[in-house]
Enzyme design. Structure first.
Site, PDB file in Angstrom:
ATOM      1  N   HIS A 176       1.027  -0.943  -0.038  1.00 54.24           N
ATOM      2  CA  HIS A 176      -0.054   0.383  -0.051  1.00 54.24           C
ATOM      3  C   HIS A 176       0.838   0.995   0.254  1.00 54.24           C
ATOM      4  O   HIS A 176       0.681   2.165   0.597  1.00 54.24           O
ATOM      5  CB  HIS A 176      -0.980  -0.340   1.222  1.00 54.24           C
ATOM      6  CG  HIS A 176      -1.534  -1.231   1.437  1.00 54.24           C
ATOM      7  ND1 HIS A 176      -3.473  -1.204   0.807  1.00 54.24           N
ATOM      8  CD2 HIS A 176      -1.646  -2.795   1.556  1.00 54.24           C
ATOM      9  CE1 HIS A 176      -3.844  -2.137   0.511  1.00 54.24           C
ATOM     10  NE2 HIS A 176      -3.397  -2.872   1.193  1.00 54.24           N
ATOM     11  N   ASN A 225     -10.223  -2.688   3.101  1.00 59.29           N
ATOM     12  CA  ASN A 225      -9.895  -2.568   1.856  1.00 59.29           C
ATOM     13  C   ASN A 225     -11.375  -2.025   0.768  1.00 59.29           C
ATOM     14  O   ASN A 225     -12.751  -1.949   1.620  1.00 59.29           O
ATOM     15  CB  ASN A 225      -9.718  -3.595   1.246  1.00 59.29           C
ATOM     16  CG  ASN A 225      -8.467  -4.546   1.354  1.00 59.29           C
ATOM     17  OD1 ASN A 225      -7.311  -3.316   1.354  1.00 59.29           O
ATOM     18  ND2 ASN A 225      -7.341  -5.876   1.217  1.00 59.29           N
TER      19      ASN A 225
HETATM   20  C1  HEM Z   1      -1.908 -11.120   8.116  1.00 56.68           C
HETATM   21  C2  HEM Z   1      -2.147  -9.794   7.174  1.00 56.68           C
HETATM   22  C3  HEM Z   1      -1.860  -8.820   7.136  1.00 56.68           C
HETATM   23  C4  HEM Z   1      -0.276  -8.011   7.129  1.00 56.68           C
HETATM   24  C5  HEM Z   1       0.363  -8.769   8.274  1.00 56.68           C
HETATM   25  C6  HEM Z   1      -0.553  -7.109   7.166  1.00 56.68           C
HETATM   26  C7  HEM Z   1       0.655  -5.885   7.452  1.00 56.68           C
HETATM   27  C8  HEM Z   1       0.792  -4.434   6.631  1.00 56.68           C
HETATM   28  C9  HEM Z   1       1.642  -3.476   6.824  1.00 56.68           C
HETATM   29  C10 HEM Z   1       3.201  -4.281   7.359  1.00 56.68           C
HETATM   30  C11 HEM Z   1       0.980  -2.582   6.321  1.00 56.68           C
HETATM   31  C12 HEM Z   1       1.937  -1.349   6.028  1.00 56.68           C
HETATM   32  C13 HEM Z   1       1.971  -0.030   6.956  1.00 56.68           C
HETATM   33  C14 HEM Z   1       2.808   0.766   7.298  1.00 56.68           C
HETATM   34  O1  HEM Z   1       4.442   0.422   6.979  1.00 56.68           O
HETATM   35  O2  HEM Z   1       1.964   1.721   7.338  1.00 56.68           O
HETATM   36  C15 HEM Z   1       0.581  -2.705   5.470  1.00 56.68           C
HETATM   37  C16 HEM Z   1      -0.420  -1.951   5.140  1.00 56.68           C
HETATM   38  C17 HEM Z   1      -1.757  -1.553   4.986  1.00 56.68           C
HETATM   39  N1  HEM Z   1      -2.827  -2.857   4.865  1.00 56.68           N
HETATM   40 FE1  HEM Z   1      -2.396  -4.854   5.545  1.00 56.68          FE
HETATM   41  N2  HEM Z   1      -2.182  -6.619   5.738  1.00 56.68           N
HETATM   42  C18 HEM Z   1      -2.421  -7.587   6.292  1.00 56.68           C
HETATM   43  C19 HEM Z   1      -3.641  -8.387   5.670  1.00 56.68           C
HETATM   44  C20 HEM Z   1      -4.965  -7.190   4.740  1.00 56.68           C
HETATM   45  C21 HEM Z   1      -5.919  -6.499   5.095  1.00 56.68           C
HETATM   46  C22 HEM Z   1      -6.756  -8.081   4.966  1.00 56.68           C
HETATM   47  C23 HEM Z   1      -6.263  -5.810   5.037  1.00 56.68           C
HETATM   48  C24 HEM Z   1      -8.214  -5.055   4.695  1.00 56.68           C
HETATM   49  C25 HEM Z   1      -8.932  -5.504   5.097  1.00 56.68           C
HETATM   50  C26 HEM Z   1      -4.917  -4.552   4.939  1.00 56.68           C
HETATM   51  C27 HEM Z   1      -5.571  -3.383   5.035  1.00 56.68           C
HETATM   52  C28 HEM Z   1      -4.441  -2.099   4.323  1.00 56.68           C
HETATM   53  C29 HEM Z   1      -4.251  -1.257   4.415  1.00 56.68           C
HETATM   54  C30 HEM Z   1      -5.667  -0.094   4.071  1.00 56.68           C
HETATM   55  C31 HEM Z   1      -2.777  -0.506   3.928  1.00 56.68           C
HETATM   56  C32 HEM Z   1      -2.877   0.675   4.213  1.00 56.68           C
HETATM   57  C33 HEM Z   1      -2.334   1.598   5.437  1.00 56.68           C
HETATM   58  C34 HEM Z   1      -1.960   3.145   5.049  1.00 56.68           C
HETATM   59  O3  HEM Z   1      -2.856   4.181   4.141  1.00 56.68           O
HETATM   60  O4  HEM Z   1      -1.762   3.818   5.699  1.00 56.68           O
HETATM   61  N3  HEM Z   1      -4.044  -5.985   5.094  1.00 56.68           N
HETATM   62  N4  HEM Z   1      -0.422  -3.896   6.015  1.00 56.68           N
END
Ligand code: HEM
Length: 480
Positions: free
Chosen positions: A55, A127
């Protein structure tokens, strides 16, 4: 001249000349003592922070959430009580592209929300799709590797993507959404947002309800075909930024209707599928969406880096009245995000104004790099707990009711009968002929160059969803 502020060094001293370096004579070399030049170059060298591992490419704005419905029987969360208005931040994103990638790519969109409530920040990091590709967090890093660049070619790899998906049939529901018309929204304003996971609500009587959060666009759904998106990207890689920023500057504030689906805690056992499985939706017929309120985005950030790039969302940020669930993906995310922020932004990332709660913060955490707040206990003598100096104490009223669900610790294979196909089939059956045709073509286009063995494996999954699905993709691929 007189009404302009004086340029200063970071230490506040006036800068006499911001254009000419200090040199030994007009044609001579630079002098090391030109600390002002050195400060300027040093700052440029430190302008970049690590981008988000996923993202990374995003767009955001400020706004408000206004509660118009009544959820008071389900939750004591102050932010969800009738009439309450809460300032908030939204950041939308694509998953795979790096910062600066084209906005109009076919990809899942992030829909991250931060509500600055009087009980602390509540983040809903969702999402634009109600489900996800995998149901166990053990698979998440591998899945993300398939979306990112191949280590040798440094190119995106359709082979890796389809290899992984074809070996993980639980992905078929999300894959079908991704390659359908809804897989490529024209702007952040024209898509829904979903908390996706099952969360929970709890009330003052200690009753817990399972809940799904939805944000339905009031702008109407609008999606690009692959060809339209290619045309847009040919003219602008920043189409989402232009659309969101432009709409808000014009006063054309985008809005979403917030809805919830609610399930009493005990009913979870009666469901024919695991209601904590992120590859599944809850049927609307059984769990009708209830209108809760309206989210409006009405203010552009003044500084993208400070307010959007440095924004740190985390599913661990909940407030009294809102809880998590046993969804294994959610549980891993409760750990992963704060860990990522401490790495990407620093230990005290919540001291940054965009992440700081708007309610009082009291804790005994001390010192550390870039700590900007000093004493947070109200009394410097109260720097440990328990103490006799009126330092902050825990409030048992914030205690969540216990989770009724638990079991023996093991590494369970939790697909429960392995029915990865019926919800994807229900979705496929909703599509009209044109939508099906575009789904087949989008998939075929994405499979270009993928080894035949992988394609055949995936066709097997399409056939299990519906024979027409496999046949359609086969025709679009031009194979028998
Ligand atoms: C085990 C599953 C998941 C892991 C380990 C994970 C991990 C991460 C990590 C490490 C980031 C970066 C955060 C940052 O550096 O600011 C991220 C961003 C993000 N993830 Fe996940 N994620 C997972 C599943 C999901 C799911 C299922 C969704 C949605 C339902 C999701 C939505 C997002 C969104 C929207 C961002 C961006 C947030 C922003 O705008 O700063 N992720 N994720």
């Amino acid at each position: 001249m007189a009404d302009k502020p004086t340029l200063t060094t970071t230490a506040g001293a006036p800068v006499p000349d911001n254009r000419n370096s200090l040199t030994a004579g007009p044609r001579g070399p630079l002098l090391l003592q030109d600390y002002q030049l050195i400060e300027k170059l040093a700052h440029q060298n430190r302008e970049r922070i690590p981008e988000r591992t996923v993202h990374a490419n995003g767009w955001g704005a400020h706004g408000t959430l206004k509660i118009t419905g009544d959820l008071s029987r389900y939750t004591c969360a102050k932010v969800l009580q009738p009439g309450v208005e809460t300032p908030m931040l939204a950041r939308f994103s694509t998953v795979a592209g790096e910062r600066g990638a084209a906005d109009a790519e076919r990809d899942v969109r992030g829909f991250a929300l931060k509500f600055y409530t009087e009980d602390g920040n509540w983040d809903l990091v969702g999402n634009n799709t109600p489900v996800f590709f995998v149901r166990d967090p053990y698979k998440f890093p591998d899945f993300i590797h398939t979306q990112k660049r191949h280590p040798r070619t440094n190119l995106r790899s359709p082979t890796a993507m389809w290899d992984f998906w074809s070996l993980c049939p639980e992905s078929i529901h999300q894959v079908t959404i991704l390659f359908s018309d809804r897989g490529l929204p024209v702007s952040p304003m024209h898509m829904n947002g979903y908390g996706s996971h099952t969360y929970s609500l709890w009330n003052h009587s200690g009753e817990r309800y399972w809940v799904k959060f939805h944000f339905k666009t009031q702008q109407g759904h609008k999606y690009f075909t692959n060809a339209e998106a290619a045309e847009v990207i040919g003219h602008s890689r920043e189409s989402y930024q232009e659309a969101l920023y432009g709409a808000i500057e014009r006063g054309d504030y985008p809005r979403w209707t917030m809805q919830v689906q609610v399930m009493p805690e005990k009913d979870a056992d009666k469901m024919p599928f695991n209601p904590f499985d992120l590859t599944k939706v809850w049927p609307h017929g059984d769990f009708p969406p209830i209108d809760v309120g309206v989210m409006e985005l009405n203010r552009n950030p003044d500084d993208y880096f400070a307010e959007i790039e440095q924004a740190a969302f985390s599913p661990s940020n909940i407030v009294p009245g809102i809880g998590h669930s046993p969804d294994k993906m959610l549980q891993a995310r409760i750990f992963a995000y704060a860990d990522a922020h401490r790495h990407r932004l620093g230990t005290h990332y919540e001291h940054l104004p965009i992440n700081a709660p708007k309610c009082p913060v009291h804790n005994y955490y001390r010192d550390g790099e870039m700590n900007t707040t000093g004493c947070r206990t109200g009394n410097p003598d109260a720097y440990y707990e328990p103490n006799s100096f009126a330092g902050p104490i825990a409030d048992p009223r914030a205690k969540e009711p216990p989770l009724a669900i638990s079991g023996d610790a093991d590494r369970y294979e939790h697909s429960e009968g392995n029915d990865d196909y019926s919800q994807a089939r229900a979705l496929f059956n909703l599509f009209d002929d044109g939508q099906k045709e575009r789904l087949f073509e989008n998939i075929a286009e994405s499979m270009s160059g993928v080894p035949e063995e992988i394609i055949r494996r995936q066709l097997g999954h399409f056939a299990k969803v519906h024979p027409d699905y496999a046949d359609g993709v086969r025709v679009a691929l031009g194979i028998r």
